[in-house]
Every structure is written in structure tokens, then in C-alpha cells.
Scaffold this motif. Structure first.
Motif, PDB file in Angstrom:
ATOM      1  N   UNK A 291       0.835  -1.205   0.000  1.00 37.92           N
ATOM      2  CA  UNK A 291       0.000   0.000   0.000  1.00 37.92           C
ATOM      3  C   UNK A 291       0.871   1.256   0.000  1.00 37.92           C
ATOM      4  N   UNK A 292       1.914   1.254   0.806  1.00 37.62           N
ATOM      5  CA  UNK A 292       2.775   2.434   0.888  1.00 37.62           C
ATOM      6  C   UNK A 292       3.577   2.637  -0.393  1.00 37.62           C
ATOM      7  N   UNK A 293       3.926   1.551  -1.062  1.00 40.17           N
ATOM      8  CA  UNK A 293       4.584   1.695  -2.364  1.00 40.17           C
ATOM      9  C   UNK A 293       3.636   2.377  -3.342  1.00 40.17           C
ATOM     10  N   UNK A 294       2.376   1.973  -3.317  1.00 40.13           N
ATOM     11  CA  UNK A 294       1.392   2.632  -4.182  1.00 40.13           C
ATOM     12  C   UNK A 294       1.232   4.101  -3.818  1.00 40.13           C
ATOM     13  N   UNK A 295       1.169   4.379  -2.520  1.00 37.33           N
ATOM     14  CA  UNK A 295       1.004   5.772  -2.090  1.00 37.33           C
ATOM     15  C   UNK A 295       2.226   6.622  -2.435  1.00 37.33           C
ATOM     16  N   UNK A 296       3.387   6.002  -2.532  1.00 40.44           N
ATOM     17  CA  UNK A 296       4.578   6.745  -2.943  1.00 40.44           C
ATOM     18  C   UNK A 296       4.511   7.107  -4.422  1.00 40.44           C
ATOM     19  N   UNK A 297       3.887   6.240  -5.223  1.00 39.87           N
ATOM     20  CA  UNK A 297       3.871   6.441  -6.674  1.00 39.87           C
ATOM     21  C   UNK A 297       2.637   7.191  -7.178  1.00 39.87           C
ATOM     22  N   UNK A 298       1.578   7.196  -6.396  1.00 40.66           N
ATOM     23  CA  UNK A 298       0.301   7.715  -6.891  1.00 40.66           C
ATOM     24  C   UNK A 298       0.403   9.186  -7.263  1.00 40.66           C
ATOM     25  N   UNK A 299      -0.301   9.552  -8.340  1.00 39.00           N
ATOM     26  CA  UNK A 299      -0.315  10.931  -8.817  1.00 39.00           C
ATOM     27  C   UNK A 299      -1.754  11.387  -8.986  1.00 39.00           C
ATOM     28  N   UNK A 300      -1.946  12.674  -8.824  1.00 41.10           N
ATOM     29  CA  UNK A 300      -3.278  13.213  -9.033  1.00 41.10           C
ATOM     30  C   UNK A 300      -3.559  13.320 -10.524  1.00 41.10           C
TER      31      UNK A 300
END
Length: 394
Positions: A291-300
Motif C-alpha cells: 500500500x505504501x509503495x502505491x502511495x509513494x507512486x500515486x499521482x493526481x
């Protein structure tokens, strides 16, 4: 490069012919003075750049937003040719990274006869995201810049900068007894002091729940079953539509997921953007890390590129939903309603900038959502630690 080599060779023979025909001390002095420089340029032209190797040592692997990256770069070679003017620079996928480092990712040095050189640099106040460094470019030159050779040493590294998290006190939003109106398939709190039975091991079960005596006897993994005291499924939904407070939204979502997971809550996570990312179960450290890997990569993404959230994207059936957004428009909130039977089980956290006045449009959106039975709570970044405290008092 070939043209410059031809120029140097032609200059060498021209000076030699001039000295031969002109004669005299001056002409031969000129020839002898230029000869070392010309011969060095010719030797540099044939010097093999493929014998140069690079190594990058990243001293800080786990970095949160605003943190500092510390790197050491080593350049080595096998042929001890006397390199004079040499330079090396890191090549980032995002050119802004070199600017943030104040050009410390570049290094000029005199190699000489040394077989290895190294330098270190730091980049402070890193933004959240996935930052990729593609390799190192090495450039060497002769005395006058007649011969310049470059070599790109592919050395890819990915640096993930995670969102910062705020410690908060987790309070179950809508915990029910097992026979209540919202029975969930997993318990929020288990009484692990007394096992009531065993069952077959399932993916996601904690290692501490494994019944090792049964395993030793049957060679089959079995999991202890405990008495369920409360049950609630909690799903955190992050709105990835473009927002002025998007970074703060990511940090709040990360804080909630981390805190709920540390309390062994049955938590799922959904990230809604151009594509929906679903993490239905977060029971282990590896699942939390994903989940944190996704949150590091996520963009608006622009609002028009976001598809409405469908109930089928999460099959768990949530007892409670925490929606983290900066734009609480009703069509988007309504797409979340399919997860729960009771609208009061939906908590909408709206992340705002407390230093700026709240717009009339935002107030209208909040009033409309509250009129539909949704619990809405506005939070500034300084209030993240009190998020669940505020919910408990609602």
C-alpha cells in the motif's frame, strides 16, 4: 570526433614539416612544445571508454516526503591511462532532481593514474514520488578540449519517497458485536488469549496464529481460531482527483491505514484515479508495504479522467468507509455508498488548507453531503493526529 582527430594529426605533421623546412631554434621549440599535447590527444582518442565502471551506493533507502537522500558514487577503471580533465554526472529521469541537489550530482576531478575516484552528494527536501536515476555520464577531455569523449554508464536505481505519516489514536468507527446489524467476515479485535479451534491456513493469516503442533503432526499448516469480540471492516478510499491539498490527502490516508493496521483492524484500501487500485486485505507487513509503495507512486489526475467507483471493485463488503478527499462532490461520494448498508457508516474527511478561506462551493458540497446522511469532517494538516478523536465525538 573523427574530424577533430584528423585536425590534430594534420596539425602535428604541419608543425613537423614547418620545423623541418624552416629550421632554427624557434621552429623546433614550437614543435617540441606542441608534441606532448598532440600525442596526448591522439592517445586519448584511442583510449577505451568501455573500461570505466560505476557503482552507486544509496545510504538512505526508506525516505519520507521532505527527507534527505544521501548517495556515494564510485568511478573505477582497469586501464591506468593518465586522465586529466574528467567529469561525471548523474542522469535523473526528472531533470528537476539535479536542480534540487544544487548541481552536486555533477563532479569534476583530475583522474590522473588513479584507478578509482568517488564523491558523495545529498538531495534535501525530496518530494513524494518515484524518482528514477538512469545512469552516470562520464566525460574526459584533453588539455585544449580538442578531443572530448563521453560514455554513458547505465546504472538504474529507483528511489521511493513515501508520504509522511502522523501518529494518531485509532478508534473504531462503527464496531458492532458479531450478531449486530453489520456482521463482517473478519473481526476487528480478536481475543488471542484463548483459541477456540483450528482451521486450514489461508493466505494473509498471521504467522503467530499458526498451530505448530498440528503442523508437526500432519505437515499441514493450520491456523488457530479465536473468539471474536467485535467486528468491523474498514475501507479507506483515497480520491486522486486533482486538488490543491492532494499531498496532504495522501499523507492522511497513509496515516489512517498505518494506524488501523497497527491495531490489527480488518482494513482495506482503495485508490481511485484513472485506474482503481484495490488492496482488499492488509493483514501483514508485506501487504502494508504494498500500500505504501502505491502511495509513494500515486499521482493526481484531472477529474474528467477519473471513472466513477464501482461496487464490484471491492468485494469485501465494508462495514465502514473512510473517504479522504479535497473535493466532496456528491456524484463521487455516491459512488462510495455501495460499500455499506448504512450511510452513517461513511466518514468523509475533507482535507483543507486552514490558512486560506473556505470557498462557498465547498460549504455547499458539505451541506449537501450531510443532508444525505454522510458524516463530513474538515481537517487541516495540523489536525490529522486528532482525526479519529473528532470522529468518536460525532
Amino acid at each position: 570526433m573523427t574530424g577533430r582527430f584528423v585536425f590534430i594529426v594534420s596539425l602535428f605533421f604541419s608543425v613537423y614539416v614547418f620545423a623541418m623546412f624552416q629550421g632554427g631554434k624557434v621552429s623546433w621549440t614550437i614543435f617540441y612544445m606542441l608534441t606532448p599535447f598532440l600525442l596526448y590527444s591522439i592517445a586519448l582518442f584511442v583510449y577505451p571508454m568501455n573500461n570505466i565502471k560505476a557503482e552507486r551506493i544509496i545510504h538512505t533507502r526508506a525516505i519520507e516526503r521532505g527527507g534527505k537522500l544521501s548517495v556515494t558514487v564510485k568511478i573505477s577503471r582497469t586501464v591506468p591511462f593518465p586522465l586529466l580533465y574528467a567529469g561525471a554526472s548523474e542522469k535523473w529521469e526528472d531533470p528537476e532532481m539535479a536542480i534540487k541537489a544544487n548541481n552536486r550530482t555533477k563532479h569534476l576531478f583530475i583522474f590522473g593514474f588513479k584507478k578509482e575516484v568517488e564523491w558523495s552528494y545529498e538531495i534535501e527536501k525530496l518530494p513524494r514520488g518515484e524518482h528514477i536515476v538512469k545512469g552516470i555520464e562520464v566525460e574526459v577531455s584533453d588539455f585544449f578540449g580538442w578531443i572530448q569523449k563521453r560514455a554513458f554508464l547505465e546504472l538504474k536505481d529507483t528511489i521511493l519517497v513515501y508520504p509522511t505519516t502522523t501518529p494518531m489514536k485509532y478508534v473504531p468507527i462503527n464496531a458492532q458485536y458479531d450478531r449486530g446489524s453489520l456482521v463482517s467476515p473478519f473481526s476487528l479485535v480478536k481475543d488471542t488469549t484463548m483459541a477456540t479451534g483450528v482451521r486450514d491456513y489461508q493466505s494473509g493469516d498471521r504467522v503467530t496464529w499458526i498451530h505448530w503442533k498440528s503442523f508437526a503432526r500432519t505437515q499441514n499448516l493450520m491456523t488457530k481460531e479465536f473468539e471474536d469480540r467485535q467486528s468491523e471492516d474498514l475501507v479507506v478510499v483515497l480520491d486522486n482527483r486533482a486538488s490543491e491539498t492532494f499531498e496532504e490527502q495522501v499523507e492522511l490516508a497513509a496515516s489512517i491505514v498505518e494506524e488501523a493496521a497497527s491495531h490489527q483492524a480488518n482494513i482495506g484500501f482503495i485508490s481511485v484515479g484513472a485506474e482503481t487500485a484495490v488492496f482488499p486485505f492488509i493483514h501483514s507487513a508485506d501487504q502494508l508495504h504494498d500500500v505504501f509503495v502505491h502511495l509513494a507512486k500515486v499521482k493526481q489526475v484531472p477529474a474528467e479522467e477519473v471513472l466513477p467507483l464501482e461496487v464490484s471493485s471491492f468485494t469485501g463488503g465494508a462495514g465502514s468507509v473512510v473517504l479522504v478527499t479535497g473535493n466532496p462532490d456528491w456524484p463521487f461520494i455516491q459512488s462510495v455508498m455501495g460499500f455499506v448498508k448504512n450511510r452513517k457508516s461513511v466518514i468523509c474527511f475533507i482535507v483543507v488548507n486552514r490558512e486560506e478561506p473556505i470557498s462557498d462551493r465547498l460549504y455547499e458540497q458539505i451541506k449537501f453531503a450531510e443532508a444525505k446522511g454522510i458524516t463530513v469532517h474538515m481537517l487541516g494538516k495540523m489536525q490529522f493526529s486528532e482525526a479519529f478523536k473528532e470522529v468518536a465525538s460525532l
